[in-house]
Design a protein around this motif. Structure first.
Motif, PDB file in Angstrom:
ATOM      1  N   LEU A   1       0.847  -1.197   0.000  1.00 17.20           N
ATOM      2  CA  LEU A   1       0.000   0.000   0.000  1.00 17.20           C
ATOM      3  C   LEU A   1       0.885   1.250   0.000  1.00 17.20           C
ATOM      4  O   LEU A   1       1.384   1.676   1.042  1.00 17.20           O
ATOM      5  CB  LEU A   1      -0.906   0.012   1.231  1.00 17.20           C
ATOM      6  N   PRO A   2       1.097   1.867  -1.158  1.00 15.43           N
ATOM      7  CA  PRO A   2       2.019   3.014  -1.219  1.00 15.43           C
ATOM      8  C   PRO A   2       1.500   4.246  -0.497  1.00 15.43           C
ATOM      9  O   PRO A   2       2.277   5.171  -0.211  1.00 15.43           O
ATOM     10  CB  PRO A   2       2.160   3.268  -2.724  1.00 15.43           C
ATOM     11  N   MET A   3       0.193   4.283  -0.187  1.00 15.41           N
ATOM     12  CA  MET A   3      -0.352   5.449   0.520  1.00 15.41           C
ATOM     13  C   MET A   3      -0.015   5.447   2.008  1.00 15.41           C
ATOM     14  O   MET A   3      -0.235   6.440   2.696  1.00 15.41           O
ATOM     15  CB  MET A   3      -1.869   5.536   0.318  1.00 15.41           C
ATOM     16  N   ILE A   4       0.532   4.332   2.511  1.00 15.64           N
ATOM     17  CA  ILE A   4       0.956   4.289   3.913  1.00 15.64           C
ATOM     18  C   ILE A   4       2.368   4.855   4.009  1.00 15.64           C
ATOM     19  O   ILE A   4       3.321   4.273   3.488  1.00 15.64           O
ATOM     20  CB  ILE A   4       0.915   2.854   4.472  1.00 15.64           C
ATOM     21  N   ASN A   5       2.492   5.984   4.667  1.00 12.93           N
ATOM     22  CA  ASN A   5       3.784   6.670   4.751  1.00 12.93           C
ATOM     23  C   ASN A   5       4.441   6.541   6.115  1.00 12.93           C
ATOM     24  O   ASN A   5       5.384   7.253   6.423  1.00 12.93           O
ATOM     25  CB  ASN A   5       3.600   8.158   4.412  1.00 12.93           C
ATOM     26  N   GLU A   6       3.924   5.650   6.949  1.00  3.12           N
ATOM     27  CA  GLU A   6       4.522   5.476   8.269  1.00  3.12           C
ATOM     28  C   GLU A   6       5.913   4.862   8.153  1.00  3.12           C
ATOM     29  O   GLU A   6       6.169   4.010   7.299  1.00  3.12           O
ATOM     30  CB  GLU A   6       3.632   4.588   9.130  1.00  3.12           C
TER      31      GLU A   6
ATOM     32  N   ASP B   1       1.268  -0.551  -6.990  1.00  5.61           N
ATOM     33  CA  ASP B   1       2.678  -0.165  -7.014  1.00  5.61           C
ATOM     34  C   ASP B   1       2.930   0.983  -7.994  1.00  5.61           C
ATOM     35  O   ASP B   1       2.565   0.897  -9.169  1.00  5.61           O
ATOM     36  CB  ASP B   1       3.533  -1.368  -7.412  1.00  5.61           C
ATOM     37  N   SER B   2       3.582   2.018  -7.515  1.00  6.65           N
ATOM     38  CA  SER B   2       3.922   3.141  -8.382  1.00  6.65           C
ATOM     39  C   SER B   2       5.212   2.888  -9.161  1.00  6.65           C
ATOM     40  O   SER B   2       5.445   3.478 -10.213  1.00  6.65           O
ATOM     41  CB  SER B   2       4.056   4.427  -7.565  1.00  6.65           C
ATOM     42  N   SER B   3       6.040   2.003  -8.652  1.00  5.71           N
ATOM     43  CA  SER B   3       7.288   1.614  -9.313  1.00  5.71           C
ATOM     44  C   SER B   3       7.574   0.162  -8.937  1.00  5.71           C
ATOM     45  O   SER B   3       6.955  -0.380  -8.020  1.00  5.71           O
ATOM     46  CB  SER B   3       8.442   2.513  -8.854  1.00  5.71           C
ATOM     47  N   PRO B   4       8.542  -0.461  -9.613  1.00  4.13           N
ATOM     48  CA  PRO B   4       8.881  -1.848  -9.256  1.00  4.13           C
ATOM     49  C   PRO B   4       9.978  -1.951  -8.202  1.00  4.13           C
ATOM     50  O   PRO B   4      10.516  -3.036  -7.990  1.00  4.13           O
ATOM     51  CB  PRO B   4       9.354  -2.428 -10.596  1.00  4.13           C
ATOM     52  N   ASP B   5      10.308  -0.856  -7.539  1.00  2.00           N
ATOM     53  CA  ASP B   5      11.463  -0.849  -6.640  1.00  2.00           C
ATOM     54  C   ASP B   5      11.427  -1.977  -5.613  1.00  2.00           C
ATOM     55  O   ASP B   5      12.380  -2.756  -5.479  1.00  2.00           O
ATOM     56  CB  ASP B   5      11.549   0.485  -5.894  1.00  2.00           C
ATOM     57  N   LEU B   6      10.314  -2.067  -4.867  1.00  2.00           N
ATOM     58  CA  LEU B   6      10.262  -3.047  -3.775  1.00  2.00           C
ATOM     59  C   LEU B   6      10.135  -4.470  -4.282  1.00  2.00           C
ATOM     60  O   LEU B   6      10.744  -5.395  -3.712  1.00  2.00           O
ATOM     61  CB  LEU B   6       9.114  -2.724  -2.834  1.00  2.00           C
ATOM     62  N   THR B   7       9.357  -4.691  -5.343  1.00  2.00           N
ATOM     63  CA  THR B   7       9.202  -6.065  -5.822  1.00  2.00           C
ATOM     64  C   THR B   7      10.502  -6.573  -6.448  1.00  2.00           C
ATOM     65  O   THR B   7      10.823  -7.757  -6.326  1.00  2.00           O
ATOM     66  CB  THR B   7       8.035  -6.177  -6.815  1.00  2.00           C
TER      67      THR B   7
ATOM     68  N   HIS C   1      -3.070  -2.216 -14.345  1.00  2.00           N
ATOM     69  CA  HIS C   1      -2.733  -1.659 -13.038  1.00  2.00           C
ATOM     70  C   HIS C   1      -1.675  -0.564 -13.183  1.00  2.00           C
ATOM     71  O   HIS C   1      -1.757   0.472 -12.513  1.00  2.00           O
ATOM     72  CB  HIS C   1      -2.228  -2.765 -12.102  1.00  2.00           C
ATOM     73  N   TRP C   2      -0.691  -0.800 -14.032  1.00  2.00           N
ATOM     74  CA  TRP C   2       0.325   0.234 -14.254  1.00  2.00           C
ATOM     75  C   TRP C   2      -0.310   1.514 -14.803  1.00  2.00           C
ATOM     76  O   TRP C   2       0.049   2.623 -14.389  1.00  2.00           O
ATOM     77  CB  TRP C   2       1.396  -0.263 -15.244  1.00  2.00           C
ATOM     78  N   ASN C   3      -1.262   1.377 -15.699  1.00  2.00           N
ATOM     79  CA  ASN C   3      -1.871   2.548 -16.315  1.00  2.00           C
ATOM     80  C   ASN C   3      -2.639   3.399 -15.308  1.00  2.00           C
ATOM     81  O   ASN C   3      -2.769   4.611 -15.485  1.00  2.00           O
ATOM     82  CB  ASN C   3      -2.810   2.120 -17.452  1.00  2.00           C
ATOM     83  N   VAL C   4      -3.141   2.769 -14.238  1.00  2.00           N
ATOM     84  CA  VAL C   4      -3.873   3.506 -13.205  1.00  2.00           C
ATOM     85  C   VAL C   4      -2.928   4.007 -12.112  1.00  2.00           C
ATOM     86  O   VAL C   4      -3.011   5.172 -11.695  1.00  2.00           O
ATOM     87  CB  VAL C   4      -4.974   2.627 -12.580  1.00  2.00           C
ATOM     88  N   TYR C   5      -2.018   3.157 -11.661  1.00  2.00           N
ATOM     89  CA  TYR C   5      -1.249   3.458 -10.458  1.00  2.00           C
ATOM     90  C   TYR C   5       0.233   3.734 -10.707  1.00  2.00           C
ATOM     91  O   TYR C   5       0.906   4.268  -9.817  1.00  2.00           O
ATOM     92  CB  TYR C   5      -1.362   2.302  -9.459  1.00  2.00           C
ATOM     93  N   GLY C   6       0.769   3.333 -11.844  1.00  2.00           N
ATOM     94  CA  GLY C   6       2.198   3.466 -12.085  1.00  2.00           C
ATOM     95  C   GLY C   6       2.634   4.913 -12.200  1.00  2.00           C
ATOM     96  O   GLY C   6       1.939   5.747 -12.787  1.00  2.00           O
ATOM     97  N   ARG C   7       3.792   5.202 -11.638  1.00  2.00           N
ATOM     98  CA  ARG C   7       4.395   6.528 -11.765  1.00  2.00           C
ATOM     99  C   ARG C   7       5.722   6.464 -12.510  1.00  2.00           C
ATOM    100  O   ARG C   7       6.202   7.475 -13.005  1.00  2.00           O
ATOM    101  CB  ARG C   7       4.595   7.162 -10.384  1.00  2.00           C
ATOM    102  N   SER C   8       6.322   5.299 -12.579  1.00  2.00           N
ATOM    103  CA  SER C   8       7.487   5.096 -13.434  1.00  2.00           C
ATOM    104  C   SER C   8       7.005   4.920 -14.867  1.00  2.00           C
ATOM    105  O   SER C   8       5.957   4.312 -15.100  1.00  2.00           O
ATOM    106  CB  SER C   8       8.262   3.843 -13.016  1.00  2.00           C
ATOM    107  N   SER C   9       7.753   5.447 -15.826  1.00  2.00           N
ATOM    108  CA  SER C   9       7.405   5.222 -17.227  1.00  2.00           C
ATOM    109  C   SER C   9       7.576   3.747 -17.555  1.00  2.00           C
ATOM    110  O   SER C   9       8.238   2.995 -16.822  1.00  2.00           O
ATOM    111  CB  SER C   9       8.305   6.059 -18.134  1.00  2.00           C
TER     112      SER C   9
END
Length: 268
Positions: free
Chosen positions: A106-111, A143-149, A169-177
């Protein structure tokens, strides 16, 4: 040779089997993806196996809604792990090659520490189970990017844990090109789920009907993941969206369908 898979529903199984056999496609089974099915998988798969030729199913989609194998909450973690373990048991029993699980990060969790907890908890889960001959594919969801996976796969350090790229899913949530995503994750991505939408929600449109940049996705796959198999995803369908989608992929020569051969010296 790249595989193409389609997702049958039980009430249309015979039609999907006929298409798969006539087109040399395979099947991705999706029953465990939905919570209402998880307490009656025996019934679902018993019915399915009656009409499913041997070797046609290659991929099983595991549970993902409300699943959190990584959480620090013991009761939720244990319930989630039981659900995933059950789907893995069925993957082994059915003889499929791969089991798809969503990252459910969940990328919206910033804790502070959430990303590390996700990574530790997910690694702990995979270290604790016997995958047998099944390869687990971690699919991007929010996932906004594949960094963690990518870090997960590299730290687990086994070809039995790889990535699945879902274009919808990438088209909705992705932030990396797409290029940035596949530069980083392409070598770990043997399976791609094709879906299309307008970037607002996962709409299950016929491929080519949304605003996904298919030419760029095709370029990235051919450059960074040329061996990737593909699932043509259109959700619950009477067959029309699937037929339109296959025509779109063939007509635009999108991976893995072949490009036009270059003309010869005489223009032939």
């Amino acid at each position: 040779m790249n595989l193409v898979t389609i997702q049958p529903r039980l009430h249309q199984l015979s039609e999907y089997v006929k298409m798969a056999q006539s087109e040399d496609f395979h099947l991705e089974l999706i029953e465990p993806a939905y919570p209402e099915n998880l307490d009656r998988l025996e019934e679902h798969f018993s019915t399915l196996l009656e009409g499913l030729p041997d070797g046609l199913a290659k991929v099983l989609h595991g549970p993902y809604i409300d699943i959190a194998v990584h959480t620090a909450d013991r009761e939720i973690r244990e319930a989630s792990r039981r659900r995933v373990a059950e789907s893995l048991k069925w993957a082994k029993s059915l003889g499929v090659e791969s089991l798809i699980l969503h990252s459910n990060h969940l990328p919206m969790i910033n804790e502070a520490g959430y990303d590390r907890q996700w990574l530790r908890g997910t690694l702990d889960f995979f270290d604790s189970i016997d995958l047998g001959s099944v390869t687990v594919l971690i699919e991007n969801m929010w996932d906004s990017s594949p960094d963690l996976t990518v870090e997960l796969v590299e730290r687990f350090d086994s070809e039995q844990l790889r990535l699945c790229f879902d274009s919808a899913h990438w088209n909705v949530y992705g932030r990396s090109s797409l290029d940035e995503w596949f530069q980083q994750a392409g070598k770990y991505t043997p399976y791609v789920q094709y879906g299309d939408n307008f970037g607002d929600h996962d709409a299950d449109l016929a491929l080519g009907s949304g605003n996904l940049d298919w030419s760029e996705l095709d370029r990235c796959l051919r450059t960074y993941a040329p061996g990737a198999d593909v699932m043509v995803g259109v959700g619950i369908d009477d067959g029309r969206r699937l037929t339109e989608s296959l025509a779109f992929l063939r007509g635009h020569r999108i991976h893995p369908f072949p490009r036009l051969s270059a003309p010869g010296p005489d223009g032939e």
